[in-house]
Scaffold this motif. Structure first.
Motif, PDB file in Angstrom:
ATOM      1  N   GLU A   1      45.331  41.564  42.435  1.00  9.48           N
ATOM      2  CA  GLU A   1      45.681  40.153  42.573  1.00  9.48           C
ATOM      3  C   GLU A   1      47.171  39.922  42.372  1.00  9.48           C
ATOM      4  OE1 GLU A   1      44.145  35.940  40.838  1.00  9.48           O
ATOM      5  OE2 GLU A   1      44.466  37.538  39.385  1.00  9.48           O
ATOM      6  N   VAL A   2      47.759  40.576  41.388  1.00 14.46           N
ATOM      7  CA  VAL A   2      49.139  40.300  41.015  1.00 14.46           C
ATOM      8  C   VAL A   2      50.139  40.784  42.055  1.00 14.46           C
ATOM      9  CG1 VAL A   2      50.913  40.730  39.279  1.00 14.46           C
ATOM     10  CG2 VAL A   2      48.565  40.288  38.578  1.00 14.46           C
ATOM     11  N   ASP A   3      50.096  42.061  42.391  1.00 19.04           N
ATOM     12  CA  ASP A   3      51.120  42.597  43.302  1.00 19.04           C
ATOM     13  C   ASP A   3      50.618  42.829  44.716  1.00 19.04           C
ATOM     14  OD1 ASP A   3      49.529  44.757  42.738  1.00 19.04           O
ATOM     15  OD2 ASP A   3      51.097  45.964  41.834  1.00 19.04           O
ATOM     16  N   LYS A   4      49.372  42.452  44.997  1.00 17.68           N
ATOM     17  CA  LYS A   4      48.803  42.541  46.349  1.00 17.68           C
ATOM     18  C   LYS A   4      48.903  43.954  46.932  1.00 17.68           C
ATOM     19  CE  LYS A   4      48.361  37.982  46.455  1.00 17.68           C
ATOM     20  NZ  LYS A   4      48.109  37.584  45.106  1.00 17.68           N
ATOM     21  N   GLU A   5      48.628  44.932  46.082  1.00 17.01           N
ATOM     22  CA  GLU A   5      48.627  46.327  46.506  1.00 17.01           C
ATOM     23  C   GLU A   5      47.206  46.864  46.481  1.00 17.01           C
ATOM     24  OE1 GLU A   5      51.160  48.080  47.761  1.00 17.01           O
ATOM     25  OE2 GLU A   5      52.465  46.350  47.527  1.00 17.01           O
ATOM     26  N   LEU A   6      46.985  47.932  47.225  1.00 14.09           N
ATOM     27  CA  LEU A   6      45.669  48.556  47.266  1.00 14.09           C
ATOM     28  C   LEU A   6      45.413  49.285  45.956  1.00 14.09           C
ATOM     29  CD1 LEU A   6      43.216  49.162  49.136  1.00 14.09           C
ATOM     30  CD2 LEU A   6      44.369  51.314  49.678  1.00 14.09           C
ATOM     31  N   LEU A   7      44.376  48.874  45.243  1.00 11.41           N
ATOM     32  CA  LEU A   7      43.965  49.567  44.025  1.00 11.41           C
ATOM     33  C   LEU A   7      43.099  50.758  44.406  1.00 11.41           C
ATOM     34  CD1 LEU A   7      43.641  49.759  40.917  1.00 11.41           C
ATOM     35  CD2 LEU A   7      41.615  48.301  41.171  1.00 11.41           C
ATOM     36  N   ALA A   8      42.128  50.514  45.265  1.00  8.95           N
ATOM     37  CA  ALA A   8      41.188  51.574  45.646  1.00  8.95           C
ATOM     38  C   ALA A   8      40.580  51.252  47.003  1.00  8.95           C
ATOM     39  CB  ALA A   8      40.082  51.706  44.601  1.00  8.95           C
ATOM     40  N   CYS A   9      40.088  52.306  47.625  1.00 10.68           N
ATOM     41  CA  CYS A   9      39.397  52.196  48.903  1.00 10.68           C
ATOM     42  C   CYS A   9      38.242  53.184  48.866  1.00 10.68           C
ATOM     43  CB  CYS A   9      40.354  52.538  50.042  1.00 10.68           C
ATOM     44  SG  CYS A   9      39.580  52.562  51.680  1.00 10.68           S
ATOM     45  N   THR A  10      37.126  52.780  49.396  1.00 18.68           N
ATOM     46  CA  THR A  10      35.988  53.673  49.484  1.00 18.68           C
ATOM     47  C   THR A  10      35.339  53.537  50.853  1.00 18.68           C
ATOM     48  OG1 THR A  10      33.916  54.370  48.467  1.00 18.68           O
ATOM     49  CG2 THR A  10      34.407  52.022  48.415  1.00 18.68           C
ATOM     50  N   GLY A  11      34.858  54.636  51.358  1.00 12.03           N
ATOM     51  CA  GLY A  11      34.162  54.627  52.637  1.00 12.03           C
ATOM     52  C   GLY A  11      32.764  55.182  52.470  1.00 12.03           C
ATOM     53  N   VAL A  12      31.813  54.583  53.172  1.00  9.42           N
ATOM     54  CA  VAL A  12      30.427  55.048  53.130  1.00  9.42           C
ATOM     55  C   VAL A  12      29.917  55.151  54.557  1.00  9.42           C
ATOM     56  CG1 VAL A  12      28.080  54.540  52.347  1.00  9.42           C
ATOM     57  CG2 VAL A  12      30.023  53.979  50.882  1.00  9.42           C
TER      58      VAL A  12
END
Length: 113
Positions: free
Chosen positions: A97-108
């Motif tokens: 929320e704060v810096d609008k960066e990707l924290l994590a990504c997951t694919g299924v």
């Protein structure tokens, strides 16, 4: 969020984000939802999904890492989703929320009928 901004978020990240970026560049549809969600309930939800995918033998990208990062993240996250062309893969994005960066990504990988 514009497609170019989303591509920027996915650049130089992990294997799951790289796969999501490839899907996006191949014409995948996407949505970034308004608002935020606390990371801790998401960590618990995705930990359950991790156990379920292991039991079922479902192929995933970055799910263990996403659970770990969500668990350690103190703030809320914004959610996004990328659906690959043909629907074989779904990628979930967790954006700080704060810096609008990707924290994590997951694919299924989705089961095909």
């Amino acid at each position: 969020m514009e497609r170019a901004e989303l591509e920027r978020l996915l650049t130089k990240a992990d294997d799951a984000a790289e796969a999501a970026l490839s899907a996006l560049r191949a014409g995948a549809s996407y949505v970034i939802w308004e608002g935020t969600t606390p990371a801790q309930p998401l960590a618990r939800t995705y930990a359950r999904r991790l156990r379920l995918t292991h039991r079922r033998g479902t192929e995933t990208f970055g799910l263990e890492r996403a659970v770990r990062l969500l668990t350690g993240h103190g703030g809320p996250v914004r959610l996004g989703r990328i659906d690959s062309v043909g629907g074989a893969w779904i990628y979930m994005l967790f954006i700080t929320e704060v810096d609008k960066e990707l924290l994590a990504c997951t694919g299924v990988r989705r089961k095909q009928p």
